[in-house]
Design a protein around this motif. Structure first.
Motif, PDB file in Angstrom:
ATOM      1  N   TRP A 198       2.364  10.842  -2.654  1.00  0.00           N
ATOM      2  CA  TRP A 198       0.469  10.729  -1.588  1.00  0.00           C
ATOM      3  C   TRP A 198      -0.060  11.375  -1.918  1.00  0.00           C
ATOM      4  O   TRP A 198      -1.372  10.312  -1.664  1.00  0.00           O
TER       5      TRP A 198
ATOM      6  N   THR B 145      -2.850  10.358  -4.881  1.00  0.00           N
ATOM      7  CA  THR B 145      -2.826   8.972  -4.541  1.00  0.00           C
ATOM      8  C   THR B 145      -3.763   8.687  -3.948  1.00  0.00           C
ATOM      9  O   THR B 145      -3.600   7.592  -3.886  1.00  0.00           O
ATOM     10  N   ARG B 146      -4.504   9.172  -2.858  1.00  0.00           N
ATOM     11  CA  ARG B 146      -5.323   9.343  -1.720  1.00  0.00           C
ATOM     12  C   ARG B 146      -6.418   8.354  -2.287  1.00  0.00           C
ATOM     13  O   ARG B 146      -7.339   9.100  -3.194  1.00  0.00           O
TER      14      ARG B 146
ATOM     15  N   TYR C  89       0.436  -1.172  -0.296  1.00  0.00           N
ATOM     16  CA  TYR C  89       0.169  -0.138  -0.112  1.00  0.00           C
ATOM     17  C   TYR C  89       0.751   0.841   0.231  1.00  0.00           C
ATOM     18  O   TYR C  89       0.469   1.810  -0.295  1.00  0.00           O
TER      19      TYR C  89
ATOM     20  N   ASN D 259      -6.692   5.763  -4.358  1.00  0.00           N
ATOM     21  CA  ASN D 259      -6.398   5.323  -5.518  1.00  0.00           C
ATOM     22  C   ASN D 259      -6.007   3.903  -5.356  1.00  0.00           C
ATOM     23  O   ASN D 259      -4.694   3.589  -6.487  1.00  0.00           O
ATOM     24  N   SER D 260      -5.889   2.776  -4.594  1.00  0.00           N
ATOM     25  CA  SER D 260      -5.037   2.140  -4.047  1.00  0.00           C
ATOM     26  C   SER D 260      -5.094   1.316  -4.950  1.00  0.00           C
ATOM     27  O   SER D 260      -4.849  -0.053  -5.541  1.00  0.00           O
ATOM     28  N   TRP D 261      -6.302   1.081  -4.679  1.00  0.00           N
ATOM     29  CA  TRP D 261      -6.926  -0.104  -5.962  1.00  0.00           C
ATOM     30  C   TRP D 261      -6.965   0.219  -7.200  1.00  0.00           C
ATOM     31  O   TRP D 261      -6.459  -0.845  -8.429  1.00  0.00           O
TER      32      TRP D 261
ATOM     33  N   LEU E 297       2.481   1.376  -3.404  1.00  0.00           N
ATOM     34  CA  LEU E 297       1.782   2.125  -4.559  1.00  0.00           C
ATOM     35  C   LEU E 297       1.804   3.464  -4.323  1.00  0.00           C
ATOM     36  O   LEU E 297       1.787   4.143  -5.738  1.00  0.00           O
ATOM     37  N   ARG E 298       1.240   4.247  -2.653  1.00  0.00           N
ATOM     38  CA  ARG E 298       0.609   4.968  -3.199  1.00  0.00           C
ATOM     39  C   ARG E 298       2.068   6.315  -3.193  1.00  0.00           C
ATOM     40  O   ARG E 298       1.901   7.314  -4.146  1.00  0.00           O
TER      41      ARG E 298
ATOM     42  N   ILE F 131      -4.729   1.851  -8.877  1.00  0.00           N
ATOM     43  CA  ILE F 131      -3.254   1.917  -9.288  1.00  0.00           C
ATOM     44  C   ILE F 131      -2.281   0.160  -9.202  1.00  0.00           C
ATOM     45  O   ILE F 131      -2.603  -0.105 -10.858  1.00  0.00           O
ATOM     46  N   LEU F 132      -3.219  -0.500  -8.450  1.00  0.00           N
ATOM     47  CA  LEU F 132      -2.790  -1.830  -8.449  1.00  0.00           C
ATOM     48  C   LEU F 132      -3.312  -2.712  -9.529  1.00  0.00           C
ATOM     49  O   LEU F 132      -2.464  -3.472 -10.258  1.00  0.00           O
TER      50      LEU F 132
END
Length: 299
Positions: free
Chosen positions: A192, A195-196, A167, A198-200, A170-171, A202-203
């Motif tokens: 950082w 991308t708040r 996590y 938006n982790s999924w 990615l961020r 990005i993955l």
């Protein structure tokens, strides 16, 4: 809160990379050649150093190779930074100069290097902290619940730590190239912030981009497994067997790498094109329309 349009980001990455293959190769070939030469000279020498260390019972050869490894890694970071800087500019239609060679070293190049070095330090810190926490959890769980239950607790702790580390990475790392090119802010912090939430997203984008690359690398690994000797000798085997094994590995790699490296260079060229364009499209989506940074459209 802005969201990364996953489907559009993936579609743009592939269309940009496929549609700009001559420019993408032109902006990377020199850097990939430097990386490839490092692999060709370093990897066989590393296994030869292991053989020398076993034969002489001295750590000198391996220690010398560790120093060379650090140098190779630093050179690779510089090459990656030059590639990312040029490809982001190409995606933003800001490319200047010839597209058949990339020798640009500017402020964005140094921002990318600084950001990736900070992320590396952050990752090392996370590993150290995670190891300490897991050890403490192991001691407490064994003393309170016994060996059986402690194993399950440790499995949960390992998974939790892995998810947390992914996590964070990615961020902080996904948007480093476009932020470095467009802005002059603190790159890691800015990535950082953007991308708040938006982790999924990005993955999923990364999985779609990395899938063909990993497929190609699996094929190369399968071919290499047929070229290289089998498993190394057992630790209690005669030293002569280990010396012969690692020297054989070095010899076979020296013969195989001249044709494996060009294939790897093409795979990495496509990967860098996909990664750079996806990150650039995502950055534009997250900062539009009122980003205050000028024209950052990829359209």
């Amino acid at each position: 809160m802005a969201r990364i349009p996953v489907g559009q980001t993936i579609a743009f990455a592939y269309s940009f990379t496929i549609g700009n293959i001559p420019a993408i190769l032109g902006l990377q070939w020199l850097q990939l050649l430097v990386i490839g030469l490092g692999v060709y000279f370093f990897v066989p020498a590393y296994f030869s150093a292991i053989a020398s260390t076993i034969a002489t019972q001295s750590s000198g050869p391996v220690l010398a190779m560790l120093g060379a490894m650090i140098l190779v890694m630093l050179v690779n970071v510089a090459m990656f930074s030059m590639i990312y800087s040029a490809l982001v500019r190409l995606a933003l239609h800001r490319a200047t100069g010839p597209i058949y060679v990339n020798t640009m070293v500017d402020a964005a190049f140094w921002r990318i290097i600084k950001a990736y070095l900070l992320v590396t330090l952050l990752y090392v810190g996370i590993l150290i902290a995670g190891t300490l926490v897991i050890r403490i959890v192991a001691l407490l769980s064994r003393s309170v619940m016994g060996e059986g239950a402690a194993g399950a607790v440790l499995d949960v702790a390992d998974v939790t730590f892995s998810v947390f580390a992914i996590y964070i990475l990615l961020r902080v790392s996904f948007l480093i190239p476009p932020v470095s090119v467009v802005e002059e802010s603190a790159v890691v912090r800015r990535s950082w912030d953007l991308t708040r939430g938006n982790s999924w997203q990005i993955l999923v984008v990364l999985l779609a981009i990395l899938a063909p690359f990993f497929a190609g690398m699996l094929i190369i690994s399968a071919v290499l497994s047929g070229i290289l000797p089998g498993d190394p000798p057992r630790p209690d085997a005669a030293p002569e067997l280990a010396v012969a094994y690692f020297n054989d590995v070095a010899t076979r790699l020296s013969s195989a790498l001249p044709w494996i490296i060009p294939i790897g260079m093409l795979l990495y060229a496509m990967l860098f094109g996909l990664m750079s364009s996806a990150a650039t499209f995502a950055y534009c989506a997250l900062t539009a329309p009122n980003n205050g940074k000028g024209d950052v459209s990829v359209a």
